[in-house]
Design a protein around this motif. Sequence first.
Motif, mmCIF file in Angstrom:
data_model
loop_
_atom_site.group_PDB
_atom_site.id
_atom_site.type_symbol
_atom_site.label_atom_id
_atom_site.label_comp_id
_atom_site.label_asym_id
_atom_site.label_seq_id
_atom_site.Cartn_x
_atom_site.Cartn_y
_atom_site.Cartn_z
ATOM 1 N N PRO A 283 72.536 -32.950 -58.345
ATOM 2 C CA PRO A 283 72.972 -33.726 -57.068
ATOM 3 C C PRO A 283 74.287 -33.574 -56.689
ATOM 4 C CG PRO A 283 72.052 -34.896 -59.038
ATOM 5 C CD PRO A 283 72.196 -33.570 -59.443
ATOM 6 N N VAL A 284 75.247 -32.800 -57.221
ATOM 7 C CA VAL A 284 76.529 -32.766 -56.661
ATOM 8 C C VAL A 284 76.848 -31.530 -56.038
ATOM 9 C CG1 VAL A 284 77.638 -34.765 -58.149
ATOM 10 C CG2 VAL A 284 77.519 -32.051 -58.764
ATOM 11 N N ASP A 285 77.807 -31.163 -55.425
ATOM 12 C CA ASP A 285 78.053 -29.969 -54.617
ATOM 13 C C ASP A 285 79.157 -28.997 -55.194
ATOM 14 O OD1 ASP A 285 76.319 -30.350 -52.501
ATOM 15 O OD2 ASP A 285 77.710 -31.032 -51.091
ATOM 16 N N LEU A 361 73.672 -20.882 -51.455
ATOM 17 C CA LEU A 361 73.997 -19.289 -51.416
ATOM 18 C C LEU A 361 74.246 -18.998 -52.819
ATOM 19 C CD1 LEU A 361 74.110 -16.568 -49.903
ATOM 20 C CD2 LEU A 361 76.274 -17.091 -49.792
ATOM 21 N N LEU A 362 73.198 -18.166 -53.272
ATOM 22 C CA LEU A 362 73.303 -17.437 -54.708
ATOM 23 C C LEU A 362 73.875 -16.176 -54.612
ATOM 24 C CD1 LEU A 362 72.733 -17.175 -57.744
ATOM 25 C CD2 LEU A 362 70.423 -16.472 -57.127
ATOM 26 N N LEU A 363 75.126 -15.738 -55.369
ATOM 27 C CA LEU A 363 75.479 -14.627 -55.427
ATOM 28 C C LEU A 363 75.516 -14.259 -56.914
ATOM 29 C CD1 LEU A 363 79.031 -15.822 -53.765
ATOM 30 C CD2 LEU A 363 77.215 -14.553 -52.610
ATOM 31 N N ASP A 364 74.405 -13.241 -56.746
ATOM 32 C CA ASP A 364 73.642 -12.667 -58.058
ATOM 33 C C ASP A 364 74.732 -11.560 -58.247
ATOM 34 O OD1 ASP A 364 72.566 -12.491 -60.247
ATOM 35 O OD2 ASP A 364 70.634 -11.701 -59.165
ATOM 36 N N GLU A 365 74.864 -11.116 -59.871
ATOM 37 C CA GLU A 365 75.770 -10.153 -60.117
ATOM 38 C C GLU A 365 77.105 -10.230 -59.506
ATOM 39 O OE1 GLU A 365 74.831 -8.581 -62.502
ATOM 40 O OE2 GLU A 365 72.518 -9.259 -62.398
ATOM 41 N N ILE A 366 77.816 -11.561 -59.601
ATOM 42 C CA ILE A 366 79.077 -11.541 -59.051
ATOM 43 C C ILE A 366 80.243 -10.610 -59.534
ATOM 44 C CG2 ILE A 366 79.768 -13.481 -60.639
ATOM 45 C CD1 ILE A 366 80.493 -13.345 -56.801
ATOM 46 N N LEU A 381 85.467 -20.554 -50.713
ATOM 47 C CA LEU A 381 85.628 -21.749 -51.662
ATOM 48 C C LEU A 381 86.683 -22.744 -51.546
ATOM 49 C CD1 LEU A 381 84.735 -19.657 -54.804
ATOM 50 C CD2 LEU A 381 83.175 -21.038 -53.518
ATOM 51 N N GLN A 382 87.960 -22.372 -50.943
ATOM 52 C CA GLN A 382 88.867 -23.248 -50.892
ATOM 53 C C GLN A 382 89.104 -23.968 -49.512
ATOM 54 O OE1 GLN A 382 92.187 -20.427 -51.387
ATOM 55 N NE2 GLN A 382 92.518 -21.034 -53.850
ATOM 56 N N GLU A 383 88.725 -23.035 -48.548
ATOM 57 C CA GLU A 383 88.894 -23.554 -47.088
ATOM 58 C C GLU A 383 87.602 -24.111 -46.392
ATOM 59 O OE1 GLU A 383 91.828 -24.509 -46.375
ATOM 60 O OE2 GLU A 383 93.110 -23.078 -47.696
ATOM 61 N N ARG A 384 86.485 -23.461 -46.955
ATOM 62 C CA ARG A 384 85.299 -23.911 -46.482
ATOM 63 C C ARG A 384 84.984 -23.108 -44.999
ATOM 64 N NH1 ARG A 384 81.550 -24.416 -50.449
ATOM 65 N NH2 ARG A 384 82.357 -25.805 -51.861
ATOM 66 N N GLU A 385 85.674 -22.000 -44.830
ATOM 67 C CA GLU A 385 85.723 -21.361 -43.607
ATOM 68 C C GLU A 385 85.932 -20.017 -43.856
ATOM 69 O OE1 GLU A 385 88.710 -23.165 -41.038
ATOM 70 O OE2 GLU A 385 90.350 -21.716 -41.956
ATOM 71 N N PRO A 394 88.126 -18.606 -36.842
ATOM 72 C CA PRO A 394 87.409 -19.117 -37.905
ATOM 73 C C PRO A 394 86.214 -19.809 -37.804
ATOM 74 C CG PRO A 394 89.847 -19.580 -38.147
ATOM 75 C CD PRO A 394 89.381 -19.187 -36.610
ATOM 76 N N ARG A 395 85.270 -19.817 -38.621
ATOM 77 C CA ARG A 395 84.005 -20.371 -38.471
ATOM 78 C C ARG A 395 83.787 -21.389 -39.866
ATOM 79 N NH1 ARG A 395 79.852 -18.195 -35.212
ATOM 80 N NH2 ARG A 395 80.970 -16.436 -34.182
ATOM 81 N N LYS A 396 83.690 -22.605 -39.602
ATOM 82 C CA LYS A 396 83.436 -23.649 -40.574
ATOM 83 C C LYS A 396 82.048 -23.386 -41.273
ATOM 84 C CE LYS A 396 87.287 -26.091 -40.858
ATOM 85 N NZ LYS A 396 88.079 -26.135 -42.045
ATOM 86 N N VAL A 397 81.615 -23.787 -42.634
ATOM 87 C CA VAL A 397 80.344 -23.648 -43.143
ATOM 88 C C VAL A 397 80.192 -24.549 -44.152
ATOM 89 C CG1 VAL A 397 81.177 -21.882 -44.668
ATOM 90 C CG2 VAL A 397 78.804 -22.017 -44.043
ATOM 91 N N ASP A 398 79.165 -25.237 -44.494
ATOM 92 C CA ASP A 398 78.790 -26.311 -45.253
ATOM 93 C C ASP A 398 77.518 -25.590 -46.397
ATOM 94 O OD1 ASP A 398 78.433 -28.337 -46.911
ATOM 95 O OD2 ASP A 398 77.160 -29.329 -45.543
ATOM 96 N N VAL A 399 78.255 -24.914 -47.333
ATOM 97 C CA VAL A 399 77.257 -24.319 -48.401
ATOM 98 C C VAL A 399 77.623 -24.414 -49.671
ATOM 99 C CG1 VAL A 399 78.520 -22.175 -47.936
ATOM 100 C CG2 VAL A 399 76.105 -22.023 -48.749
ATOM 101 N N ARG A 400 76.843 -24.560 -50.536
ATOM 102 C CA ARG A 400 77.097 -24.618 -52.155
ATOM 103 C C ARG A 400 76.637 -23.177 -52.457
ATOM 104 N NH1 ARG A 400 74.150 -28.307 -56.538
ATOM 105 N NH2 ARG A 400 75.747 -28.245 -58.249
#
Length: 578
Positions: A283-285, A361-366, A381-385, A394-400
């Motif tokens: 349930p959390v991000d 977004l699943l980053l497989d084999e990271i 991960l830090q700036e969400r952009e 820059p483009r903002k993005v809301d993704v887990r």
Amino acid sequence: MKLNIEDVMNHNILVIKSTNTLDHVSEKVYSFDYILIENNKGEIEKIYYCHLGRKYIIFFSTIIFQNLNNLISIDIDEWNHNIIIVNDDKGNKIGIITSREVIKYLNKKYGNLMESYNSIKTDLDAFMACSDDMVCISDGSGIKVRLSSSCKKIYGLKPEELVGKSVNELEKSGMYFPSATRIVIEEKKPVTLTQKTKSGKRLLVTAMPVFDDNNNIVRVVSISKDITNEEKLKNDLNKTRDLLQRYEHELVALRIEQTRDSNLVYKSKAMEKVLELVKKVAPVDSTLLIYGETGVGKEVICKYIHNISNRSGGPFVKINCGSIPENLLEAELFGYENGAFTGARSEGKPGLFEIADKGTLLLDEIGELPLLLQVKLLRVLQEREFMRVGGIKPRKVDVRIIAATNKDLKKLVDEGKFREDLYYRLNVIPITIPPLRERLEDIPVLTYYFLDMYNKKYSFSKQITNEVIETFIKYDWPGNVRELENVVERAVIISESNFIRNSDLPSELTNIKENSNSLDGIYVSKLMPLKKASALLEYQLIKKALDESGSTYKAAKVLDVDQSTIVRKLQKYRDIVN
């Protein structure tokens, strides 16, 4: 299909002793649905069903008494319509289940499902009618299943006149050329093209495939826009692309809604602990890092997390960081602007971070991600952009972000192959999926799950013999669940009878007996910890009993222990011995 006892049980019952006849009992008893007559031993002698002030005796051949603490559900596929009397932990009769209760419960569930289906259908119909562009949905073979009302304006035909027609037939008849849906099915990728119709119109058609879990096309969504006026071509292209993404997200959301309550197949305590953690973090991000060997089901767990999260209405996007060349991976992840490099689309292209916006977004084999891209990922991960390739804004993005790997990232950090700051950003909540060899209890249930799946797929009714299950339990499964699935599918296809035996299995499974006797005989040739020596001896005895008897049941009898002890000790000592 299993039903929860509490959902089905009727609590409105009255229990009276057989010494009290109903003639001397108050009329208030008829406010109860059931009257149970029991003798002095607590045994039920008669059951009455009360309705509209009258009572009807129920005929039954068997009554099953169950304690509520031991019985939490019933399987209606195996239920033989016996009456079930439910007791609490003190032996008091607290409820009853008959066919009447089961039918009432199923009718209610059916009504809820129909209401949900009608609601989704109404929303989709409204969505299809919201634009002057023609929207067409075809199945995986190119048969049209739904068209928007603007079909009349584009082709001069009503939608119902085209439903059920093949795109190949319509293309050959000259109604339009070329067919974007046909090309999507052939090439298995999105297509945008200019189409000419029989009436002389020019259409800009964008078609997008929708895949199932087996990478088969199940739907093709196409949007056709009349661009006969060439001056509007550029604007029409941009609007069509935006609209296509809206439709794609809607279809993904509908598919996820159908699979939200799907269950994972497992029985072991190890997987139960994994799922307990998964349900807490879904349930959390927070960013998740999924560890596990190849084939253990990392992607299945990631999809499950997405489906039960608050982002289930958004897209679930996956990319394998090790399968795409480094020079293309950046464009795939972050997209590119117009003219970013030679061969780039003139209109640019969104990356997977944009496509996964509001979703997962699943980053497989990271662990395969190049160091240069690790820097850009850290910024997301830090700036969400982020910035597209060749971009300046820059483009903002809301993704887990969920990362998965079968490597030791900490070791890669020590070797300088993975950024330490990115490692700690990803390793917020690590989840490790144990290999199949460490959860032997899951092997039988997974086997029967895959057997049922491939029996349905190939229209077979094959059965697995006990000797095969025993062989599966002995095998180490280096390819884990994926290897088990492949072995079951192969056996279903090649077995000549309806019973799958060891002779239908690959040689590496059936040769375990010959190849696993390296521990025969214990010789004290060097000192070792007493605990390990004891484990070696006990493990050797169990393996020898298994090899000679052929099953864990017979081995348990030879060694004078329970069968569950054999399975547990095999799992316990395997890592020590290896």
